[in-house]
Scaffold this motif. Structure first.
Motif, PDB file in Angstrom:
ATOM      1  N   VAL A 262       0.853  -1.193   0.000  1.00  0.00           N
ATOM      2  CA  VAL A 262       0.000   0.000   0.000  1.00  0.00           C
ATOM      3  C   VAL A 262       0.886   1.239   0.000  1.00  0.00           C
ATOM      4  O   VAL A 262       1.742   1.393   0.879  1.00  0.00           O
ATOM      5  CB  VAL A 262      -0.914   0.024   1.241  1.00  0.00           C
ATOM      6  CG1 VAL A 262      -1.786   1.271   1.242  1.00  0.00           C
ATOM      7  CG2 VAL A 262      -1.763  -1.242   1.306  1.00  0.00           C
ATOM      8  N   GLU A 263       0.671   2.117  -0.970  1.00  0.00           N
ATOM      9  CA  GLU A 263       1.397   3.386  -1.013  1.00  0.00           C
ATOM     10  C   GLU A 263       0.446   4.513  -0.631  1.00  0.00           C
ATOM     11  O   GLU A 263      -0.618   4.665  -1.226  1.00  0.00           O
ATOM     12  CB  GLU A 263       1.954   3.652  -2.407  1.00  0.00           C
ATOM     13  CG  GLU A 263       2.727   4.964  -2.490  1.00  0.00           C
ATOM     14  CD  GLU A 263       3.184   5.309  -3.895  1.00  0.00           C
ATOM     15  OE1 GLU A 263       3.959   6.282  -4.038  1.00  0.00           O
ATOM     16  OE2 GLU A 263       2.763   4.610  -4.840  1.00  0.00           O
ATOM     17  N   VAL A 264       0.828   5.308   0.355  1.00  0.00           N
ATOM     18  CA  VAL A 264       0.012   6.440   0.777  1.00  0.00           C
ATOM     19  C   VAL A 264       0.336   7.628  -0.125  1.00  0.00           C
ATOM     20  O   VAL A 264       1.470   8.110  -0.146  1.00  0.00           O
ATOM     21  CB  VAL A 264       0.270   6.804   2.253  1.00  0.00           C
ATOM     22  CG1 VAL A 264      -0.639   7.965   2.670  1.00  0.00           C
ATOM     23  CG2 VAL A 264       0.036   5.603   3.152  1.00  0.00           C
TER      24      VAL A 264
ATOM     25  N   TRP B  36       5.221   3.528   2.350  1.00  0.00           N
ATOM     26  CA  TRP B  36       4.745   2.223   1.884  1.00  0.00           C
ATOM     27  C   TRP B  36       4.394   1.366   3.092  1.00  0.00           C
ATOM     28  O   TRP B  36       5.136   1.320   4.070  1.00  0.00           O
ATOM     29  CB  TRP B  36       5.817   1.523   1.049  1.00  0.00           C
ATOM     30  CG  TRP B  36       5.873   2.019  -0.352  1.00  0.00           C
ATOM     31  CD1 TRP B  36       6.584   3.082  -0.824  1.00  0.00           C
ATOM     32  CD2 TRP B  36       5.183   1.474  -1.476  1.00  0.00           C
ATOM     33  NE1 TRP B  36       6.381   3.241  -2.164  1.00  0.00           N
ATOM     34  CE2 TRP B  36       5.522   2.264  -2.604  1.00  0.00           C
ATOM     35  CE3 TRP B  36       4.303   0.402  -1.635  1.00  0.00           C
ATOM     36  CZ2 TRP B  36       5.017   2.009  -3.861  1.00  0.00           C
ATOM     37  CZ3 TRP B  36       3.797   0.138  -2.899  1.00  0.00           C
ATOM     38  CH2 TRP B  36       4.163   0.941  -4.000  1.00  0.00           C
TER      39      TRP B  36
ATOM     40  N   VAL C 107      -4.799   6.117  -0.875  1.00  0.00           N
ATOM     41  CA  VAL C 107      -3.739   5.128  -1.024  1.00  0.00           C
ATOM     42  C   VAL C 107      -3.931   4.358  -2.324  1.00  0.00           C
ATOM     43  O   VAL C 107      -5.025   4.346  -2.895  1.00  0.00           O
ATOM     44  CB  VAL C 107      -3.718   4.133   0.162  1.00  0.00           C
ATOM     45  CG1 VAL C 107      -3.650   4.882   1.487  1.00  0.00           C
ATOM     46  CG2 VAL C 107      -4.936   3.217   0.137  1.00  0.00           C
TER      47      VAL C 107
END
Length: 200
Positions: A103-105, A150, A117
């Motif tokens: 998961v990328e914010v 991440w 995200v």
């Protein structure tokens, strides 16, 4: 929520767990998903819930009362219990697979307490909204530290809508480690010895 604010928002549709897309709605879906995956209902209650989802009637009034308290079923005017949206979320989480995801914010809306995200395993081009507290709590990060971070999590990647994607077991992503070349050579030597030498 602070006690002094509760009276002001009581009954407001923007804070209702029944209104799709609200923070309360997202929090309830998260609660039920965690319940399904980490602390399921007792089998006797789950059987009744499944029977109701199949359109069957259950005479177990005690089980029905407990399921209603948990928000899994409702009793309309005709006095026939039906499975609520949360009940179906629970059953879907019990049946459906959940997979590890990165998961990328992207950004944080501090006023709305929501983070945008990207969950690559679901759709790398479509941002998902997640409650900020759901990310800061388990990671120990502040709101200001979230953008660009991440994370690792688990998700129902078979969801057809971004709002139906629920992240659980959120944690900081482990840094990628490149293997030591000398260690790789040593392991290769062990492999060769075990199979009796290189094949021509």
């Amino acid at each position: 929520m602070r006690p002094e604010y509760r009276a002001k928002v009581w009954g407001c549709p923007c804070s209702s767990p029944m209104r799709r897309g609200t923070a309360a709605w997202r929090a309830e879906r998260l609660r039920v998903t965690v319940r399904a995956t980490e602390c399921p209902l007792p089998p006797s209650l789950e059987v009744v819930l499944r029977h109701l989802a199949e359109g069957r009637v259950s005479p177990d009034l005690q089980a029905l009362a407990l399921l209603r308290i948990g928000g899994f079923v409702a009793e309309p005017a005709d006095e026939l219990f039906v499975v609520t949206e949360l009940g179906r979320v629970y059953l879907d989480a019990r049946r459906g697979p959940r997979f590890p995801v990165g998961v990328e914010v992207l950004s944080v809306d501090r006023a709305a307490r929501l983070a945008r995200v990207v969950v690559g395993a679901w759709d790398s081009s479509w941002p998902v909204l997640v409650l900020v507290d759901h990310l800061t709590g388990p990671t120990g990060l502040t709101v200001e530290e979230l953008p660009g971070v991440w994370l690792d999590a688990e998700a129902n990647v078979d969801a057809t809508d971004a709002d139906d994607l629920v992240l659980t077991k959120v944690r900081l992503a482990q840094p990628f480690q490149v293997a030591d070349p000398e260690e790789t050579v040593a392991l290769r030597a062990v492999d060769v010895a075990l199979v009796g030498g290189e094949q021509a």
